[in-house]
Design a protein around this motif. Structure first.
Motif, PDB file in Angstrom:
ATOM      1  N   ILE A 165       0.843  -1.202   0.000  1.00 45.72           N
ATOM      2  CA  ILE A 165       0.000   0.000   0.000  1.00 45.72           C
ATOM      3  C   ILE A 165       0.874   1.246   0.000  1.00 45.72           C
ATOM      4  N   VAL A 166       0.514   2.179  -0.866  1.00 54.97           N
ATOM      5  CA  VAL A 166       1.129   3.501  -0.889  1.00 54.97           C
ATOM      6  C   VAL A 166       0.052   4.482  -0.453  1.00 54.97           C
ATOM      7  N   VAL A 167       0.317   5.209   0.637  1.00 56.69           N
ATOM      8  CA  VAL A 167      -0.654   6.190   1.129  1.00 56.69           C
ATOM      9  C   VAL A 167      -0.511   7.463   0.304  1.00 56.69           C
ATOM     10  N   LEU A 168      -1.622   7.899  -0.261  1.00 61.44           N
ATOM     11  CA  LEU A 168      -1.659   9.151  -1.023  1.00 61.44           C
ATOM     12  C   LEU A 168      -2.242  10.240  -0.131  1.00 61.44           C
ATOM     13  N   ASP A 169      -1.889  11.442  -0.361  1.00 60.42           N
ATOM     14  CA  ASP A 169      -2.508  12.577   0.348  1.00 60.42           C
ATOM     15  C   ASP A 169      -2.336  12.500   1.860  1.00 60.42           C
ATOM     16  N   GLY A 170      -1.195  12.105   2.353  1.00 59.14           N
ATOM     17  CA  GLY A 170      -0.996  12.120   3.801  1.00 59.14           C
ATOM     18  C   GLY A 170      -0.241  10.907   4.304  1.00 59.14           C
ATOM     19  N   VAL A 171      -0.429  10.648   5.598  1.00 58.91           N
ATOM     20  CA  VAL A 171       0.257   9.554   6.284  1.00 58.91           C
ATOM     21  C   VAL A 171      -0.772   8.750   7.053  1.00 58.91           C
ATOM     22  N   ASP A 172      -0.610   7.426   7.064  1.00 60.86           N
ATOM     23  CA  ASP A 172      -1.514   6.569   7.832  1.00 60.86           C
ATOM     24  C   ASP A 172      -0.755   5.302   8.211  1.00 60.86           C
ATOM     25  N   ASP A 173      -0.346   5.213   9.461  1.00 66.13           N
ATOM     26  CA  ASP A 173       0.405   4.049   9.933  1.00 66.13           C
ATOM     27  C   ASP A 173      -0.448   2.783   9.971  1.00 66.13           C
ATOM     28  N   HIS A 174      -1.768   2.926   9.930  1.00 66.04           N
ATOM     29  CA  HIS A 174      -2.678   1.778   9.929  1.00 66.04           C
ATOM     30  C   HIS A 174      -2.617   1.026   8.597  1.00 66.04           C
ATOM     31  N   ALA A 175      -2.100   1.660   7.571  1.00 63.56           N
ATOM     32  CA  ALA A 175      -2.130   1.088   6.216  1.00 63.56           C
ATOM     33  C   ALA A 175      -0.896   0.245   5.905  1.00 63.56           C
ATOM     34  N   LYS A 176      -0.206  -0.237   6.906  1.00 66.74           N
ATOM     35  CA  LYS A 176       0.962  -1.088   6.687  1.00 66.74           C
ATOM     36  C   LYS A 176       0.499  -2.506   6.379  1.00 66.74           C
ATOM     37  N   PHE A 177       1.137  -3.138   5.388  1.00 66.32           N
ATOM     38  CA  PHE A 177       0.795  -4.510   5.021  1.00 66.32           C
ATOM     39  C   PHE A 177       2.045  -5.226   4.546  1.00 66.32           C
ATOM     40  N   SER A 178       2.322  -6.366   5.155  1.00 64.51           N
ATOM     41  CA  SER A 178       3.406  -7.230   4.699  1.00 64.51           C
ATOM     42  C   SER A 178       2.784  -8.473   4.078  1.00 64.51           C
ATOM     43  N   ALA A 179       2.869  -8.574   2.774  1.00 70.42           N
ATOM     44  CA  ALA A 179       2.305  -9.730   2.075  1.00 70.42           C
ATOM     45  C   ALA A 179       2.977 -11.022   2.532  1.00 70.42           C
ATOM     46  N   TRP A 180       4.278 -10.975   2.752  1.00 72.02           N
ATOM     47  CA  TRP A 180       4.998 -12.187   3.141  1.00 72.02           C
ATOM     48  C   TRP A 180       4.590 -12.641   4.542  1.00 72.02           C
ATOM     49  N   ASP A 181       4.416 -11.710   5.484  1.00 70.83           N
ATOM     50  CA  ASP A 181       3.951 -12.092   6.832  1.00 70.83           C
ATOM     51  C   ASP A 181       2.540 -12.660   6.764  1.00 70.83           C
ATOM     52  N   TYR A 182       1.678 -12.004   5.999  1.00 71.19           N
ATOM     53  CA  TYR A 182       0.305 -12.476   5.863  1.00 71.19           C
ATOM     54  C   TYR A 182       0.285 -13.864   5.210  1.00 71.19           C
ATOM     55  N   ALA A 183       1.088 -14.064   4.179  1.00 73.82           N
ATOM     56  CA  ALA A 183       1.141 -15.360   3.491  1.00 73.82           C
ATOM     57  C   ALA A 183       1.616 -16.456   4.439  1.00 73.82           C
ATOM     58  N   LYS A 184       2.597 -16.149   5.269  1.00 71.68           N
ATOM     59  CA  LYS A 184       3.111 -17.137   6.224  1.00 71.68           C
ATOM     60  C   LYS A 184       1.991 -17.601   7.165  1.00 71.68           C
ATOM     61  N   GLU A 185       1.226 -16.641   7.669  1.00 71.35           N
ATOM     62  CA  GLU A 185       0.123 -16.980   8.577  1.00 71.35           C
ATOM     63  C   GLU A 185      -0.951 -17.793   7.856  1.00 71.35           C
ATOM     64  N   ARG A 186      -1.269 -17.406   6.638  1.00 72.38           N
ATOM     65  CA  ARG A 186      -2.299 -18.138   5.874  1.00 72.38           C
ATOM     66  C   ARG A 186      -1.836 -19.553   5.530  1.00 72.38           C
ATOM     67  N   CYS A 187      -0.555 -19.732   5.237  1.00 71.04           N
ATOM     68  CA  CYS A 187      -0.024 -21.078   4.981  1.00 71.04           C
ATOM     69  C   CYS A 187      -0.169 -21.945   6.230  1.00 71.04           C
ATOM     70  N   ARG A 188       0.150 -21.363   7.369  1.00 71.30           N
ATOM     71  CA  ARG A 188       0.022 -22.072   8.646  1.00 71.30           C
ATOM     72  C   ARG A 188      -1.433 -22.475   8.882  1.00 71.30           C
ATOM     73  N   GLN A 189      -2.359 -21.572   8.633  1.00 73.57           N
ATOM     74  CA  GLN A 189      -3.781 -21.858   8.841  1.00 73.57           C
ATOM     75  C   GLN A 189      -4.265 -22.921   7.877  1.00 73.57           C
ATOM     76  N   ARG A 190      -3.833 -22.845   6.646  1.00 74.17           N
ATOM     77  CA  ARG A 190      -4.349 -23.766   5.617  1.00 74.17           C
ATOM     78  C   ARG A 190      -3.751 -25.156   5.714  1.00 74.17           C
ATOM     79  N   CYS A 191      -2.459 -25.226   6.045  1.00 73.03           N
ATOM     80  CA  CYS A 191      -1.757 -26.511   5.999  1.00 73.03           C
ATOM     81  C   CYS A 191      -1.540 -27.128   7.383  1.00 73.03           C
ATOM     82  N   GLY A 192      -1.713 -26.336   8.427  1.00 70.37           N
ATOM     83  CA  GLY A 192      -1.631 -26.865   9.783  1.00 70.37           C
ATOM     84  C   GLY A 192      -0.235 -27.064  10.319  1.00 70.37           C
ATOM     85  N   ASP A 193       0.774 -26.588   9.639  1.00 70.90           N
ATOM     86  CA  ASP A 193       2.121 -26.636  10.192  1.00 70.90           C
ATOM     87  C   ASP A 193       2.767 -25.283  10.015  1.00 70.90           C
TER      88      ASP A 193
END
Length: 101
Positions: A70-98
């Motif tokens: 995410i690129v914040v336009l027109d200002g700053v918003d610390d809530h808009a942080k997203f790490s695809a790799w961290d999210y993917a790691k968690e989803r892999c854990r949820q889906r595969c169980g390890d």
């Protein structure tokens, strides 16, 4: 009020700016975050095979999947942080169980 641009890198073409694309511009951080999560989930679904381990699924994602951010336009918003790799790691854990390494 800031707006949010979702950009997508292609893990297969790591750091190749010519492969970067814009997914869209969104009015809220929550909308942009939802799009990022959906893109990662779609990439994981494309790489998933029955019996695959979380580690293998994550390796395939990090080699071939979409890497939205995410690129914040027109200002700053610390809530808009997203790490695809961290999210993917968690989803892999949820889906595969390890736990991916």
């Amino acid at each position: 009020m800031p707006r949010y641009r979702v950009m997508v890198d292609d893990n297969f073409h790591y750091q190749d700016l010519n492969e970067r694309r814009e997914q869209g511009i969104y009015e809220t951080a929550d909308a942009a975050l939802a799009v990022c999560r959906e893109l990662v989930d779609r990439s994981l679904n494309e790489q998933y095979r029955p019996g695959i381990s979380a580690e293998t699924l994550y390796d395939r994602y990090s080699s071939f999947g979409d890497d939205p951010f995410i690129v914040v336009l027109d200002g700053v918003d610390d809530h808009a942080k997203f790490s695809a790799w961290d999210y993917a790691k968690e989803r892999c854990r949820q889906r595969c169980g390890d736990d991916p390494a």
